[in-house]
Design a protein around this motif. Structure first.
Motif, PDB file in Angstrom:
ATOM      1  N   THR A  98       0.776  -1.198   0.054  1.00 14.11           N
ATOM      2  CA  THR A  98      -0.070  -0.009   0.152  1.00 14.11           C
ATOM      3  C   THR A  98       0.775   1.314  -0.077  1.00 14.11           C
ATOM      4  O   THR A  98       0.304   2.066  -0.244  1.00 14.11           O
ATOM      5  N   ALA A  99       2.191   1.124   0.394  1.00 18.27           N
ATOM      6  CA  ALA A  99       3.043   2.448   0.305  1.00 18.27           C
ATOM      7  C   ALA A  99       3.679   2.718  -1.136  1.00 18.27           C
ATOM      8  O   ALA A  99       4.142   3.674  -1.215  1.00 18.27           O
ATOM      9  N   ILE A 100       3.221   1.708  -2.010  1.00 17.68           N
ATOM     10  CA  ILE A 100       3.805   1.997  -3.514  1.00 17.68           C
ATOM     11  C   ILE A 100       2.768   2.731  -4.358  1.00 17.68           C
ATOM     12  O   ILE A 100       1.780   2.378  -4.333  1.00 17.68           O
ATOM     13  N   ARG A 101       3.404   3.858  -4.921  1.00 13.24           N
ATOM     14  CA  ARG A 101       2.406   4.380  -5.872  1.00 13.24           C
ATOM     15  C   ARG A 101       3.086   4.200  -7.326  1.00 13.24           C
ATOM     16  O   ARG A 101       4.257   4.260  -7.615  1.00 13.24           O
ATOM     17  N   ARG A 102       2.408   3.559  -8.258  1.00  7.51           N
ATOM     18  CA  ARG A 102       2.840   3.238  -9.590  1.00  7.51           C
ATOM     19  C   ARG A 102       2.340   4.343 -10.577  1.00  7.51           C
ATOM     20  O   ARG A 102       0.923   4.256 -10.666  1.00  7.51           O
ATOM     21  N   THR A 103       3.154   4.743 -11.537  1.00  9.07           N
ATOM     22  CA  THR A 103       2.665   5.652 -12.356  1.00  9.07           C
ATOM     23  C   THR A 103       3.177   5.202 -13.839  1.00  9.07           C
ATOM     24  O   THR A 103       4.041   4.298 -13.840  1.00  9.07           O
ATOM     25  N   ASP A 104       2.793   5.655 -14.801  1.00  5.39           N
ATOM     26  CA  ASP A 104       3.270   5.421 -16.199  1.00  5.39           C
ATOM     27  C   ASP A 104       4.805   5.804 -16.152  1.00  5.39           C
ATOM     28  O   ASP A 104       5.752   5.028 -16.947  1.00  5.39           O
ATOM     29  N   ASN A 144      -2.016   7.600  -3.377  1.00  7.11           N
ATOM     30  CA  ASN A 144      -2.290   8.143  -4.538  1.00  7.11           C
ATOM     31  C   ASN A 144      -3.152   9.582  -4.655  1.00  7.11           C
ATOM     32  O   ASN A 144      -3.342  10.223  -5.507  1.00  7.11           O
ATOM     33  N   SER A 145      -3.217   9.898  -3.244  1.00  3.54           N
ATOM     34  CA  SER A 145      -3.946  11.491  -3.243  1.00  3.54           C
ATOM     35  C   SER A 145      -3.036  12.526  -2.698  1.00  3.54           C
ATOM     36  O   SER A 145      -3.192  13.516  -2.373  1.00  3.54           O
ATOM     37  N   LEU A 146      -1.635  12.129  -2.413  1.00  4.20           N
ATOM     38  CA  LEU A 146      -0.557  12.955  -1.954  1.00  4.20           C
ATOM     39  C   LEU A 146       0.117  13.763  -2.855  1.00  4.20           C
ATOM     40  O   LEU A 146      -0.045  13.286  -4.297  1.00  4.20           O
ATOM     41  N   SER A 147       0.378  14.847  -2.837  1.00  2.00           N
ATOM     42  CA  SER A 147       1.245  15.727  -3.706  1.00  2.00           C
ATOM     43  C   SER A 147       2.610  16.145  -3.284  1.00  2.00           C
ATOM     44  O   SER A 147       2.794  16.199  -1.900  1.00  2.00           O
TER      45      SER A 147
END
Length: 358
Positions: A289-295, A343-346
């Motif tokens: 759950t700590a991993i954010r995956r983007t393209d 996924n909602s952090l900036s």
């Protein structure tokens, strides 16, 4: 104050109002964040229990059917290459050999007669006593007789080879691991009579979960020891990985090769195969759950303790298992990361810790 003076003061008041600083926007409240501190863990030794099996095992069967009249070896017997193992009743095959030999003798006699006739006619033709046509006919008969000789020799060789199929011999030095027929039984061609296994090379066969097999490659060294003699430990190399998982257990079968195994590695006995991590080999694992995956990249949010903000950090991931994923690079021990709502952090967002793990 006169109306004219009042009108003159209005522009001055407007100018002073424009010079006043604008009211500051209200500061955004820090976001409550669930986080954890990275703590490396030493890779634990992975051990699996398997069975010692022969690397090479050959089924022995007759190439012809018949009655098994003798079997020279039994279950567990040691055999040498070329040693007799079993025999069929070869009466019919012996008769076939004798028939083929007799046919060859008859064909050779016919050829000798035809060749003699051809020679006599050739001499008479040279003396003009007989015609050329008679000589040509004699030559054809001689050629046909020679062809019959070649055919008879081939049939004798075939019958002799068929006779050899009535006996089984050991293909190599080994041990008899199974017995499939007893003397007196009628066996068909291809029916298993014995199984001979080589003893100079053996395998330890183990089943492992998918999360374990992902980090393996052929040639990986295991420490192997029989359970009845744990002190007898040898090195074995991974030589085969099953191409697919078992459809029922979802486990993967591995074969660990052992060359020149000690006597304690009996065929069929259980053994333990251990893959120990190198000294001081540590890994970093974080919740998936700590991993954010983007393209563009795979990243985690690292909390800056001095400014109480989060910053994106690209990471390289390894194997995943049980809700945890290995981080091969990008994180260091002691850093704090977000483990929820990634996924909602900036970038640079202010945070306040809602919970800390551990």
């Amino acid at each position: 104050m006169s109306p004219i003076r009042r009108l003159a003061v209005i522009p001055l008041l407007l100018t002073l109002a424009a010079c006043q600083p604008a009211a500051e926007a209200p500061e955004q409240a820090p976001r409550r964040l669930l986080s954890m501190v990275i703590e490396p863990a030493t890779t634990a030794e992975a051990s699996f229990v398997g069975v010692v099996s022969p690397r090479i095992s050959v089924t022995q069967a007759f190439r012809v059917g018949g009655t098994l009249v003798s079997r020279s070896v039994g279950l567990g017997d040691q055999v040498r290459a070329g040693a007799p193992l079993a025999d069929l009743d070869a009466t019919t095959l012996d008769l076939a050999v004798e028939t083929a030999r007799a046919n060859l003798q008859a064909a050779e006699a016919q050829y000798a007669n035809a060749a003699g006739s051809e020679g006599r006619l050739r001499a008479l033709t040279e003396s003009d006593v007989t015609t050329v046509a008679n000589l040509q006919q004699a030559e054809q008969q001689s050629a046909a007789a020679l062809a019959n000789v070649v055919q008879a020799r081939s049939r004798l060789a075939q019958a002799t080879e068929q006779r050899s199929y009535a006996s089984l011999v050991a293909p190599f030095d080994g041990v008899v691991t199974t017995v499939g027929a007893e003397p007196g039984a009628v066996v068909a061609a291809g029916q298993t009579v014995l199984t001979v296994a080589r003893t100079d090379t053996r395998d330890v066969v183990i089943d492992v979960p998918e999360s374990f097999v992902q980090n393996l490659e052929l040639g990986t060294v295991f420490r192997v020891a029989p359970q009845l003699s744990p002190a007898t430990m040898v090195d074995g190399k991974l030589r085969e990985i099953a191409p697919e998982a078992d459809p029922v257990t979802r486990s993967w079968r591995l074969k660990i090769g052992i060359d020149d195994p000690p006597p304690q590695f009996w065929l069929g006995t259980t053994a333990t195969a251990s893959l120990a991590a190198a000294a001081a080999d540590t890994v970093i694992r974080v919740p998936e759950t700590a991993i954010r995956r983007t393209d563009a990249a795979t990243l985690v949010w690292v909390v800056d303790p001095a400014q109480s903000v989060v910053k994106a950090r690209p990471v390289e991931l390894g194997a995943a298992a049980d809700g945890q994923v290995e981080v091969r690079s990008g994180l260091a021990a002691g850093e704090r990361i977000a483990i929820a709502g990634v996924n909602s952090l900036s970038e640079g967002q202010r945070v306040a810790e809602e919970g800390k793990l551990p």
